[in-house]
Design an enzyme around this catalytic site. Structure first.
Site, PDB file in Angstrom:
ATOM      1  N   HIS A  85       8.747   6.462   4.155  1.00  0.00           N
ATOM      2  CA  HIS A  85       7.683   6.115   3.213  1.00  0.00           C
ATOM      3  C   HIS A  85       6.688   7.264   3.149  1.00  0.00           C
ATOM      4  O   HIS A  85       6.748   8.203   3.945  1.00  0.00           O
ATOM      5  CB  HIS A  85       6.992   4.804   3.623  1.00  0.00           C
ATOM      6  CG  HIS A  85       6.355   4.868   4.969  1.00  0.00           C
ATOM      7  ND1 HIS A  85       7.018   4.531   6.140  1.00  0.00           N
ATOM      8  CD2 HIS A  85       5.108   5.237   5.356  1.00  0.00           C
ATOM      9  CE1 HIS A  85       6.211   4.694   7.175  1.00  0.00           C
ATOM     10  NE2 HIS A  85       5.048   5.129   6.730  1.00  0.00           N
ATOM     11  N   HIS A 104       2.498   8.719   2.499  1.00  0.00           N
ATOM     12  CA  HIS A 104       1.050   8.493   2.519  1.00  0.00           C
ATOM     13  C   HIS A 104       0.375   9.619   1.748  1.00  0.00           C
ATOM     14  O   HIS A 104       0.755  10.784   1.865  1.00  0.00           O
ATOM     15  CB  HIS A 104       0.513   8.493   3.955  1.00  0.00           C
ATOM     16  CG  HIS A 104       0.992   7.348   4.778  1.00  0.00           C
ATOM     17  ND1 HIS A 104       0.297   6.169   4.903  1.00  0.00           N
ATOM     18  CD2 HIS A 104       2.110   7.198   5.536  1.00  0.00           C
ATOM     19  CE1 HIS A 104       0.960   5.345   5.692  1.00  0.00           C
ATOM     20  NE2 HIS A 104       2.074   5.945   6.092  1.00  0.00           N
ATOM     21  N   HIS A 122       6.903  10.018   6.188  1.00  0.00           N
ATOM     22  CA  HIS A 122       7.261   9.490   7.501  1.00  0.00           C
ATOM     23  C   HIS A 122       8.710   9.019   7.468  1.00  0.00           C
ATOM     24  O   HIS A 122       9.057   8.139   6.676  1.00  0.00           O
ATOM     25  CB  HIS A 122       6.368   8.309   7.885  1.00  0.00           C
ATOM     26  CG  HIS A 122       4.967   8.684   8.182  1.00  0.00           C
ATOM     27  ND1 HIS A 122       3.977   7.747   8.412  1.00  0.00           N
ATOM     28  CD2 HIS A 122       4.368   9.892   8.305  1.00  0.00           C
ATOM     29  CE1 HIS A 122       2.829   8.367   8.651  1.00  0.00           C
ATOM     30  NE2 HIS A 122       3.052   9.668   8.591  1.00  0.00           N
ATOM     31  N   HIS A 173       0.813  -1.216   0.000  1.00  0.00           N
ATOM     32  CA  HIS A 173       0.000   0.000   0.000  1.00  0.00           C
ATOM     33  C   HIS A 173       0.844   1.262   0.000  1.00  0.00           C
ATOM     34  O   HIS A 173       0.308   2.362  -0.057  1.00  0.00           O
ATOM     35  CB  HIS A 173      -0.945   0.026   1.202  1.00  0.00           C
ATOM     36  CG  HIS A 173      -1.988  -1.042   1.164  1.00  0.00           C
ATOM     37  ND1 HIS A 173      -2.876  -1.175   0.128  1.00  0.00           N
ATOM     38  CD2 HIS A 173      -2.273  -2.042   2.032  1.00  0.00           C
ATOM     39  CE1 HIS A 173      -3.678  -2.205   0.358  1.00  0.00           C
ATOM     40  NE2 HIS A 173      -3.323  -2.751   1.497  1.00  0.00           N
ATOM     41  N   THR A 179       0.955   4.213  12.300  1.00  0.00           N
ATOM     42  CA  THR A 179      -0.344   4.410  11.643  1.00  0.00           C
ATOM     43  C   THR A 179      -0.753   3.216  10.790  1.00  0.00           C
ATOM     44  O   THR A 179      -1.779   3.259  10.119  1.00  0.00           O
ATOM     45  CB  THR A 179      -0.331   5.680  10.765  1.00  0.00           C
ATOM     46  OG1 THR A 179       0.623   5.510   9.699  1.00  0.00           O
ATOM     47  CG2 THR A 179       0.027   6.909  11.590  1.00  0.00           C
ATOM     48  N   THR A 180       0.048   2.170  10.807  1.00  0.00           N
ATOM     49  CA  THR A 180      -0.293   0.910  10.149  1.00  0.00           C
ATOM     50  C   THR A 180      -0.163  -0.212  11.170  1.00  0.00           C
ATOM     51  O   THR A 180       0.540  -0.063  12.180  1.00  0.00           O
ATOM     52  CB  THR A 180       0.639   0.620   8.957  1.00  0.00           C
ATOM     53  OG1 THR A 180       2.002   0.596   9.412  1.00  0.00           O
ATOM     54  CG2 THR A 180       0.487   1.672   7.868  1.00  0.00           C
TER      55      THR A 180
END
Length: 275
Positions: free
Chosen positions: A130, A132, A149, A104, A218-219
């Site tokens: 990474h 988002h 992030h 994702h 957050t994952t």
């Protein structure tokens, strides 16, 4: 004569050792972000969507039960302005890196020591970064086009994330330096590609002000007690760059942003240096 009791004893000792190693390895892997994100998604009201993450695996229960979850809305009227936190002292250096499609998002993983950041007197080593889109954190209810992030880990295995938000505008020079590699991944079946030496000091922050609070990944597994530093200045990125980061993932989704989580009376600081 064969001593079967001795053989049995050796067998069980070996079996116990293997079980212990596997258990330790499993516990370590469950602490950080998952490497393969295909086991969950960002679709609202889906059986694998954000509302159900905490039900998918026992080790992901914090996603549904945690009281210190991220992201949050950073509201100016609720922040505590301070000057004692100090600047974000980044001591980074070039490192061999790999671009990886995790399902994702696109992660840039540093294979060698990429340097550290010091927070509250403790050093945290930069592990990966990474993106988002749109942003996960919001400022006064406003969501932005992209969020970076930069994930760090300390010797105590606690995590610290430095975050940069982006709005649509001029191209981001760091992402621009990776565009050819991102385009390459978009055309490849393989999930990762070595991109050589990458210098994380090239990531522009452009502000000494930042928000600081304690939250979570957050994952999944949504591990808590993560120290978040969200840079106050919003930088710019082009629509093409945002789209490139999404296309390279191959998940056909328009978003990989977790919904905003309750603040639950947590204290949010805004570091503002004394001029």
């Amino acid at each position: 004569m064969v001593n079967y009791s001795s053989i049995s004893c050796i067998f069980f000792v070996a079996l116990f050792s293997i079980f212990t190693i596997v258990s330790i390895s499993s516990a370590a892997s469950s602490h950080g972000e998952v490497e393969d994100e295909r086991e969950f998604n960002y679709k609202k009201n889906d059986e694998k969507g954000p509302e159900r993450w905490g039900e998918l695996k026992p080790e992901w229960e914090m996603c549904g039960k945690g009281e210190m979850q991220s992201p949050i809305d950073l509201m100016n009227e609720r922040v505590n302005i301070v000057s004692h936190l100090g600047r974000l002292n980044r001591d980074y250096n070039p490192s061999n890196a790999t671009l990886k499609n995790r399902g994702h998002d696109i992660m840039l993983k540093f294979e060698d020591g990429a340097g550290t950041i010091k927070i509250n007197g403790f050093e945290y080593e930069l592990q990966q970064l990474h993106w988002h889109s749109p942003s996960e954190h919001t400022i006064n209810g406003r969501r932005f086009a992209l969020e970076l992030h930069m994930v760090h880990e300390g010797r105590n295995r606690r995590m610290a994330v430095v975050t940069v938000l982006y709005k649509i505008g001029r191209a981001d020079t760091f992402i621009r330096s990776l565009e050819k590699e991102l385009e390459g991944i978009a055309e490849m079946e393989e999930a990762e590609k070595n991109v050589g030496m990458i210098d994380p000091t090239k990531i522009k922050i452009g502000s000494r002000k930042y928000y600081r609070y304690t939250g979570s990944l957050t994952t999944p597994p949504c591990t808590q007690n993560v120290t978040w530093s969200v840079v106050r200045k919003v930088r710019t990125v082009t629509r093409k760059q945002v789209k490139l980061l999404r296309v390279a993932v191959h998940d056909d989704a328009n978003s990989n942003a977790r919904p905003v989580q309750p603040t639950n009376k947590r204290i949010v600081h805004l570091y503002r240096p004394i001029v």
